[in-house]
Scaffold this active site. Sequence first.
Site, PDB file in Angstrom:
ATOM      1  N   LYS A   1     -74.635 -63.088  30.466  1.00 48.92           N
ATOM      2  CA  LYS A   1     -75.977 -63.495  30.321  1.00 48.92           C
ATOM      3  C   LYS A   1     -76.707 -62.854  29.278  1.00 48.92           C
ATOM      4  CE  LYS A   1     -78.549 -62.490  34.149  1.00 48.92           C
ATOM      5  NZ  LYS A   1     -79.685 -61.541  33.856  1.00 48.92           N
TER       6      LYS A   1
ATOM      7  N   ARG B   1     -79.238 -63.557  23.793  1.00 50.23           N
ATOM      8  CA  ARG B   1     -79.255 -63.144  22.473  1.00 50.23           C
ATOM      9  C   ARG B   1     -78.796 -64.108  21.267  1.00 50.23           C
ATOM     10  NH1 ARG B   1     -79.508 -59.083  26.133  1.00 50.23           N
ATOM     11  NH2 ARG B   1     -80.294 -56.903  25.488  1.00 50.23           N
TER      12      ARG B   1
ATOM     13  N   ARG C   1     -92.854 -57.798  38.112  1.00 48.89           N
ATOM     14  CA  ARG C   1     -92.041 -56.758  37.620  1.00 48.89           C
ATOM     15  C   ARG C   1     -92.960 -56.218  36.356  1.00 48.89           C
ATOM     16  NH1 ARG C   1     -85.957 -59.209  36.323  1.00 48.89           N
ATOM     17  NH2 ARG C   1     -85.841 -56.761  35.777  1.00 48.89           N
TER      18      ARG C   1
ATOM     19  N   ASP D   1     -76.534 -53.361  36.825  1.00 50.14           N
ATOM     20  CA  ASP D   1     -76.755 -54.453  37.833  1.00 50.14           C
ATOM     21  C   ASP D   1     -75.664 -54.561  38.813  1.00 50.14           C
ATOM     22  OD1 ASP D   1     -78.804 -55.390  36.238  1.00 50.14           O
ATOM     23  OD2 ASP D   1     -77.613 -56.633  34.823  1.00 50.14           O
TER      24      ASP D   1
ATOM     25  N   LYS E   1     -85.987 -54.099  39.748  1.00 51.33           N
ATOM     26  CA  LYS E   1     -84.996 -55.378  39.337  1.00 51.33           C
ATOM     27  C   LYS E   1     -85.770 -56.649  39.788  1.00 51.33           C
ATOM     28  CE  LYS E   1     -82.286 -53.186  36.593  1.00 51.33           C
ATOM     29  NZ  LYS E   1     -82.488 -53.167  34.969  1.00 51.33           N
TER      30      LYS E   1
ATOM     31  N   ARG F   1     -84.069 -53.408  44.784  1.00 52.13           N
ATOM     32  CA  ARG F   1     -82.428 -53.531  45.028  1.00 52.13           C
ATOM     33  C   ARG F   1     -82.191 -52.323  46.156  1.00 52.13           C
ATOM     34  NH1 ARG F   1     -79.830 -56.220  39.679  1.00 52.13           N
ATOM     35  NH2 ARG F   1     -80.554 -58.249  40.125  1.00 52.13           N
TER      36      ARG F   1
ATOM     37  N   ARG G   1     -78.476 -61.296  42.759  1.00 55.30           N
ATOM     38  CA  ARG G   1     -77.113 -60.431  43.013  1.00 55.30           C
ATOM     39  C   ARG G   1     -77.350 -59.872  44.492  1.00 55.30           C
ATOM     40  NH1 ARG G   1     -75.442 -60.142  37.819  1.00 55.30           N
ATOM     41  NH2 ARG G   1     -76.853 -60.130  36.260  1.00 55.30           N
TER      42      ARG G   1
HETATM   43  C1  S3P Z   1     -80.436 -56.727  30.314  1.00 60.04           C
HETATM   44  C2  S3P Z   1     -80.719 -55.365  30.410  1.00 60.04           C
HETATM   45  C3  S3P Z   1     -80.748 -54.505  31.681  1.00 60.04           C
HETATM   46  C4  S3P Z   1     -80.078 -55.447  32.917  1.00 60.04           C
HETATM   47  C5  S3P Z   1     -80.384 -56.850  32.827  1.00 60.04           C
HETATM   48  C6  S3P Z   1     -80.050 -57.526  31.467  1.00 60.04           C
HETATM   49  C7  S3P Z   1     -80.334 -57.165  28.815  1.00 60.04           C
HETATM   50  O1  S3P Z   1     -82.278 -54.494  32.188  1.00 60.04           O
HETATM   51  O2  S3P Z   1     -80.454 -55.021  34.262  1.00 60.04           O
HETATM   52  O3  S3P Z   1     -80.078 -57.799  33.776  1.00 60.04           O
HETATM   53  O4  S3P Z   1     -79.826 -58.296  28.732  1.00 60.04           O
HETATM   54  O5  S3P Z   1     -80.873 -56.537  28.116  1.00 60.04           O
HETATM   55  P1  S3P Z   1     -83.053 -53.098  31.597  1.00 60.04           P
HETATM   56  O6  S3P Z   1     -83.291 -53.242  30.354  1.00 60.04           O
HETATM   57  O7  S3P Z   1     -84.446 -53.454  32.446  1.00 60.04           O
HETATM   58  O8  S3P Z   1     -82.341 -52.016  32.116  1.00 60.04           O
END
Ligand code: S3P
Length: 457
Positions: free
Chosen positions: A34, A39, A134, A336, A363, A367, A414
């Site tokens: 993901k 990106r 969030r 995660d 999150k 969680r 999740r």
């Molecule tokens: C992610 C960073 C993480 C992760 C999220 C994906 C990313 O979040 O929990 O599922 O792709 O940069 P945080 O930056 O809030 O830690």
Amino acid sequence: MTSKPKVQTTAGTKATSFTPAGPLTGRITVPGDKSISHRSLILSSLAVGKSQITGLLEGEDVLATAAALRAMGATIEKSDDTWTVHGVGVGGLMQPDTAIDLGNSGTSVRLLMGLVASHDISVTFTGDASLSKRPMGRVIEPLSTMGAEFTARMSSDGKACLPLTVRGLCPAVPMEYRLPVASAQVKSAILIAGLNTPGVTRVIEPVLTRDHSETMLKGFGADLTVETDKDGSRIISLTGEAELSPQKIKVPGDPSSAAFPVVAALLVPGSDIVVENVGINPTRAGLFTVLQKMGGDISFKKKRTVGGEPVADIHVKHSKLTGIDVPADIAPSMIDEFPILFIAAALAEGTTITGGLSELRVKESDRLSQMAAGLSLLGVDVTEREDGLIITGNGELIPGGKKNAAIETALDHRIAMSFAVAGLVTKKGATVDDMSPTETSFPGFADMLTALQDSTK
Ligand code: S3P
């Protein structure tokens, strides 16, 4: 031997029951990573010319990013297995006509806030009930220093949340920013804003988080360096106004998705599976290390590098697990994966202690509280602390759900997948109130579980 049906949907509701399963066997793949998928689309949209992406995660979160980028001028199409992106070049994004709905996806909104921050456009982002709760202040603060302006809804407890409008500044002001929270999303938002900002944008990261943005920015030709200072902090320096060249990208399988079949196979007696083509970047692979320390038989076959990312086939056999004290400093590399680790802990013999996890409260759901509530409902010995859970298992099946009591997933994919796996190792099964959130990151999740059970028959 025929085993009982494992996945039952109650007609007219979204509730799904998962019941004890025979051994899981066979070889599977999981959907694309993901983080890398988001990106890939964002950086391809900023390159000049045609990029091609295979293995892209076609989950709702990534499709929301694609739709947002289209609304800002990129051309993104799929033909056969390949996604083609015609980028507009750094600085070339256009004003979208309407507000952009990013559904459940925190990564989309935070990375795209960075993208808009240094373009001369104004964009309103909205999201579902989970995303709207969030906190966005962690991204608003640094991007405001770069010159972007924000108007956001304030929650009752004073947090800046969606809906939110960002008005970018072009040219933006480069900055040096020390991350106050270990967050790859915040790091990446600033670096993406830095692409269209004259001069050097610098992010100092005291605690290493997933480094896909750094690897991919370099791959697209950005001038990016990473140094380590005497305290061990990483200093990431990006020179804007960058010119990105189009790429061919192969997205590996997501270790955060592989986590579910890996834990399921460890827990269900007699299981022996291989999950092929999974990213094992050390900034993401903490769960596998913890499970091995708990006694899990996990081995990495055919290790290779694909597009700058380490990849392997993961071979997992059913194992007897023992509870451990999980060191807090491993948390960023498995941030995660705690929900599914908590399920493994419930089956392990002895106590598993986790701490340093206050980030889990912000999150897709809180969680820690959702997992504690669901585990209690299944009869597991769990104590919720402010920053972690303590879980004691006796090495046996989880007692199982109270009659008709569905576990609440709170729009969190999740949580849903973790309790689906728990249902396979309960005495009485587990009912999950809504499996539809799994579409955000793991389309085909329930089919994957069924396929692993069917290959035994
Ligand atoms: C992610 C960073 C993480 C992760 C999220 C994906 C990313 O979040 O929990 O599922 O792709 O940069 P945080 O930056 O809030 O830690």
